[in-house]
Design a protein around this motif. Sequence first.
Motif, short mmCIF file in Angstrom:
data_model
loop_
_atom_site.label_atom_id
_atom_site.label_comp_id
_atom_site.label_asym_id
_atom_site.label_seq_id
_atom_site.Cartn_x
_atom_site.Cartn_y
_atom_site.Cartn_z
N ASP A 46 5.05 6.16 4.74
CA ASP A 46 5.31 6.49 3.34
C ASP A 46 5.26 7.98 3.15
O ASP A 46 4.88 8.72 4.06
CB ASP A 46 4.31 5.77 2.42
N ARG A 68 -4.50 -7.21 -3.12
CA ARG A 68 -3.28 -6.43 -3.11
C ARG A 68 -2.05 -7.34 -3.11
O ARG A 68 -1.14 -7.17 -3.86
CB ARG A 68 -3.19 -5.55 -1.85
N THR A 79 -12.14 0.71 -1.40
CA THR A 79 -10.91 0.88 -2.18
C THR A 79 -11.00 2.14 -3.02
O THR A 79 -12.09 2.56 -3.40
CB THR A 79 -10.65 -0.34 -3.08
N THR A 80 -9.86 2.77 -3.26
CA THR A 80 -9.85 3.92 -4.16
C THR A 80 -9.03 3.58 -5.41
O THR A 80 -8.78 4.44 -6.23
CB THR A 80 -9.23 5.15 -3.47
N LYS A 81 -8.64 2.31 -5.50
CA LYS A 81 -7.81 1.91 -6.63
C LYS A 81 -8.64 1.22 -7.70
O LYS A 81 -9.60 0.51 -7.38
CB LYS A 81 -6.71 0.97 -6.15
N MET A 111 -9.19 -4.38 -4.38
CA MET A 111 -10.34 -5.14 -3.88
C MET A 111 -10.83 -4.59 -2.56
O MET A 111 -11.93 -4.88 -2.12
CB MET A 111 -9.96 -6.62 -3.70
N GLY A 112 -9.96 -3.83 -1.90
CA GLY A 112 -10.38 -3.19 -0.66
C GLY A 112 -10.56 -4.14 0.50
O GLY A 112 -11.35 -3.86 1.41
N ASN A 169 0.84 -1.20 0.00
CA ASN A 169 0.00 0.00 0.00
C ASN A 169 0.87 1.25 0.00
O ASN A 169 0.60 2.21 -0.72
CB ASN A 169 -0.91 0.02 1.23
N LEU A 210 -6.70 -4.20 4.07
CA LEU A 210 -6.60 -3.61 5.41
C LEU A 210 -7.58 -4.25 6.39
O LEU A 210 -7.24 -4.44 7.57
CB LEU A 210 -6.82 -2.10 5.34
P1 ADP Z 1 -6.83 -1.97 -1.77
O1 ADP Z 1 -5.39 -1.75 -1.66
O2 ADP Z 1 -7.20 -3.17 -2.58
O3 ADP Z 1 -7.57 -0.77 -2.18
P2 ADP Z 1 -6.77 -1.97 1.12
O4 ADP Z 1 -7.75 -2.45 2.13
O5 ADP Z 1 -5.41 -2.49 1.28
O6 ADP Z 1 -7.35 -2.37 -0.29
O7 ADP Z 1 -6.74 -0.40 1.11
C1 ADP Z 1 -7.95 0.28 1.14
C2 ADP Z 1 -7.77 1.71 0.73
O8 ADP Z 1 -7.06 2.41 1.75
C3 ADP Z 1 -6.95 1.94 -0.51
O9 ADP Z 1 -7.72 1.81 -1.68
C4 ADP Z 1 -6.46 3.36 -0.32
O10 ADP Z 1 -7.43 4.30 -0.70
C5 ADP Z 1 -6.32 3.48 1.18
N1 ADP Z 1 -4.90 3.30 1.58
C6 ADP Z 1 -4.34 2.19 2.05
N2 ADP Z 1 -3.01 2.42 2.33
C7 ADP Z 1 -2.77 3.70 2.02
C8 ADP Z 1 -1.60 4.55 2.06
N3 ADP Z 1 -0.43 4.09 2.49
N4 ADP Z 1 -1.73 5.83 1.66
C9 ADP Z 1 -2.91 6.29 1.20
N5 ADP Z 1 -4.05 5.56 1.14
C10 ADP Z 1 -3.98 4.28 1.54
#
Ligand code: ADP
Length: 642
Positions: A560, A638, A578-580, A584-585, A527, A588
């Motif tokens: 980071d 991820r 998720t914002t990607k 898959m969200g 991430n 975390l």
């Molecule tokens: P994914 O990576 O599939 O989106 P995650 O549960 O790992 O699923 O992350 C959820 C969301 O949290 C991400 O889509 C992102 O928007 C935000 N996020 C996670 N880690 C970071 C980070 N280091 N910096 C900024 N946003 C983050």
Amino acid sequence: MPDSQGTVDVHQIVNAIPAVAWSARLDGSADFFNQHYLDYAGLSAEQALGWGWTAAVHPDDLAGLVATWQALMASGQAGEAEARLRRADGDYRWFLFRASPLRDEEGKIVKWYGINTDIEDRKRADLQLAGEKHLLEMIASGAPLREVLNATCKFVESVTAGCQCAIYPIDWSGPSFTCGVAPSLPASYTDPIEGMPHGLRAVWSTPICSRERRLVLGTFCIYHGKPATPSQPQQELIAHVTHIASIAIERWQAEAALRRSETLLEEGQRLSQTGSLSWWTDTDELLFSEELHRIFELDPRGAVTLQGFLARVHPEDVLLVSGKMQLARDGRGDLDNYQFRLMMPGGKVKYVRVVAHSIRHPSGRVERLGAIQDVTAGRLADDALDRARSELGHVTRVMSLGTMTASIAHEVNQPLSGIITNASTCLRMLAAETPDLEGARETARRTIRDGTRAAEVITRLRALFTKKASTTEPVDLNEATREVVALTSSELLRNRTLLRLELADGLPPIMGDRVQLQQVIMNLLRNASEAMVGIDDRPRQAVIKTGQESGDLVTLTVRDAGAGLECGIDKLFEAFHTTKVDGMGIGLSLSRSIVERHQGRLWAAPNDGPGVTFALSLPYRTPTSKMSSTSTGTPSGRLSTP
Ligand code: ADP
């Protein structure tokens, strides 16, 4: 025969009395009319005498009158008959004709004489009463509105000479008059506002008011061919018929409203697949609505019996239903709301929900009213959803396994090519004129180290996807971190992420599942690396730091210099947030549940400068018994993206 002297006197007297008097011969022909008769009919004595008087009798009544008259003469008895007589001005009035025989000493009839009495008022009242009675009977027996209004018009026309009638009900929901009724007017005559077509010269309109007189329900019109104003009796008649018309229209409206609400109810029952029922608890009389017949698949024409009802209840639910019914009989279980199953003769099972309550009538009898809804479709959907839910976990695992395999192949490729290079170097060193034994030994050691690492990675990752119990062992977080870094190094390189490790010395091992914890670290690192893609004005620097805290906690932070959070911190840990584009969200949310299963905490905080820091803390004296016994280590999307 009266003598000649007396005749003059009697005639004078008879002429003077204000009654219509006459005498006739034995053959029935008239031989005398008093002056009053002649004046009324506008006939001269010559015109009236003999059978001339019949010209003044209404053509419709003449045949009947003559027949009665002849029957009287044949019988020799006094008698009477009713008929209309034309007045000099042309109007007819009803008269009662009374005739008596005049006999001589021997009793032989020598003459007939009679008096006609004007019975117009009584006759009109009788006719009116009969007509109104007929109309009310039509309304009571539910005759269609059009027919009732038609008969009303005909009735007025029959008792009021020379007029034509029309009734125009008003539909207030629509633009104007509807279904106007004018039985005696030409078909082309439809618009009462148009004026006086078809030679009509006068119209008298009366509003038809609702019983409370709040609403005009329509208008009643009488048309005449000549200028005319209704007489007093006519106005009374109009008042009566407009009242009757108002009853007819209001009844029709009430029935229409009832029909409409019935339709609505039926439609509602059909759409919601809900039927209603009434059950008298003392006699077991049952009444089903149409929809309930459909749900129970019973013939709507037949009566429903308690046996018939219970025969449709699923054998396994009969106890439940009869128990509820017993409660209702005992006057308990006031409001029911439960589900049971039906079983149709073919074996088809339906799910129904029942809501019922009791009403105690003034007679003391108890009626149970209920609504039964067919919830089969919803129930089947719920079952399917439950199945889908339990399958989801497995599917996610399997899906991830596929992508994970690709990732592993990618990751393992690196150490493998390292091994090959090392092995070639080693051979070269040994093949030299003066073999570099120390160098070869070192290269061989590196080869072994790389090989072991690759094998270990594969073993541990494979463990992720088997349902075998998670291992609980002492885990050195620094060591675990190094392995993760090695596994993700190519990805970090590709993202041009600079990684600094600040691993604390002498970190106590924690008890836990090494692979699961590595999954968490890998997720945080990836991430962090992804958050810095697109950052070009500063180093894409990530820092993994381990340490120890009071309270027997080991900590690990991943910092980071990325774009920072796009949403609230709580949202991050929600599953499927998720914002990607290809995210898959679940990384975390999964990481947090792994950490919590280790009695630890995982959280995030924005940095003072750019970027975010994710931190986890784990107790290093966790009693192993509290650990979850099975691995739910579903890797996130991820983890699997190479
Ligand atoms: P994914 O990576 O599939 O989106 P995650 O549960 O790992 O699923 O992350 C959820 C969301 O949290 C991400 O889509 C992102 O928007 C935000 N996020 C996670 N880690 C970071 C980070 N280091 N910096 C900024 N946003 C983050």
